[in-house]
Write a protein that holds these residues in place. Structure first.
Motif, PDB file in Angstrom:
ATOM      1  N   GLY A 216       0.723  -1.454   0.089  1.00 44.89           N
ATOM      2  CA  GLY A 216       0.079   0.087   0.193  1.00 44.89           C
ATOM      3  C   GLY A 216       0.652   1.492  -0.349  1.00 44.89           C
ATOM      4  O   GLY A 216      -0.079   2.382  -0.083  1.00 44.89           O
ATOM      5  N   ASP A 221      -1.867   3.815  -2.679  1.00 47.79           N
ATOM      6  CA  ASP A 221      -3.508   3.358  -2.223  1.00 47.79           C
ATOM      7  C   ASP A 221      -3.458   3.377  -0.660  1.00 47.79           C
ATOM      8  O   ASP A 221      -4.626   2.999   0.107  1.00 47.79           O
ATOM      9  CB  ASP A 221      -3.602   2.244  -2.924  1.00 47.79           C
ATOM     10  N   ASP A 222      -2.357   2.592   0.410  1.00 44.98           N
ATOM     11  CA  ASP A 222      -2.564   3.034   1.671  1.00 44.98           C
ATOM     12  C   ASP A 222      -1.052   2.910   2.371  1.00 44.98           C
ATOM     13  O   ASP A 222       0.146   2.457   2.960  1.00 44.98           O
ATOM     14  CB  ASP A 222      -2.568   1.619   2.085  1.00 44.98           C
ATOM     15  N   MET A 224      -0.583   4.945   5.610  1.00 44.86           N
ATOM     16  CA  MET A 224      -0.646   4.408   6.589  1.00 44.86           C
ATOM     17  C   MET A 224      -0.059   5.422   7.116  1.00 44.86           C
ATOM     18  O   MET A 224       0.555   6.197   8.381  1.00 44.86           O
ATOM     19  CB  MET A 224       0.980   3.682   6.790  1.00 44.86           C
TER      20      MET A 224
END
Length: 251
Positions: A216, A221-222, A224
């Protein structure tokens, strides 16, 4: 030709040095690599800047280019925009960063006179040489000069590199008060880089990671909450650890 200490024309060539105002070639053949452990006022090290670099894996130096220089560089890019080539789509399967291929114009140093001048000035600029000497030591070489001409809809570039696994030829290490960065990328900002408008992005501190990058993060897309896009002004210069710091570009 094998290196002969003090021998002209040998390999490596004499070091390029700078005091931040001027640039010159060290005829003595001395190796230049300042250490933060040696309090040398002539080393050119800004300790806050060194700390930021060692901690984050990149640093932005503001206001290196003046208005006239910026105008000449942008004029040259506009003059030869018909030679811009659209490269590959680089989002790496990302949903959030997908788009069209990245427009590039290479060969800036070989543009006809006088359009090459604003880019040739960048090669041995004192602000560049002074920092490269403490970032990795003298004896470096430059790669090709290319301008990224991203437009609305251009894809991002999936994040890549990092210190795990470390590439000895492109990694980062710190020993005896010295930064050993084998590959430094220098980007000159010809336009404003505003928040959420795309451009260079990285994971600060990733040059020190001991764990592989999650998918991610690579696709953004991710993120964190770890991916940072530094805002910059036209005329600023960005240095980053190309093989050590996880980096890419946002759409």
């Amino acid at each position: 030709m094998l290196y002969r200490p003090g021998g002209k024309g040998s390999n490596p060539p004499p070091a390029v040095n700078s005091d931040g105002q001027n640039t010159w070639v060290e005829e003595s053949g001395a190796y230049v690599h300042p250490s933060v452990y040696i309090r040398d006022p002539d080393s050119g090290i800004d300790e806050k800047e060194f700390y930021f670099w060692d901690l984050n894996g990149y640093v932005v130096v503001p206001g290196v280019m003046d208005e006239e220089w910026l105008a000449l560089a942008n004029e040259a890019v506009d003059k030869f925009q018909d030679r811009v080539e659209v490269g590959a789509e680089l989002s790496g399967g990302s949903k959030s960063q997908a788009g069209t291929g990245r427009p590039l114009r290479s060969g800036l140093l070989d543009l006809p006179d006088p359009y090459n001048e604003p880019f040739r000035r960048m090669i041995a600029h004192p602000a560049i040489i002074q920092r490269l000497n403490w970032m990795g030591g003298s004896g470096y070489r430059t790669g090709g000069a290319t301008v990224f001409c991203a437009v609305e809809g251009t894809s991002g570039h999936s994040l890549h590199d990092g210190n795990e696994p470390q590439s000895p030829s492109r990694g980062y290490d710190f020993k005896n008060g010295r930064s050993f960065c084998e590959t430094v990328t220098i980007t000159w900002q010809l336009r404003e880089v505003e928040p959420e408008l795309g451009g260079f992005a990285c994971v600060p501190g990733s040059h020190k990671t001991q764990f592989p990058m999650p998918p991610g993060i690579r696709t953004c897309d991710d993120t964190m909450g770890l991916v940072v896009q530094p805002t910059m002004k036209a005329g600023d210069v960005l240095f980053f650890m190309d093989g050590g710091c996880t980096h890419g570009a946002l759409a």
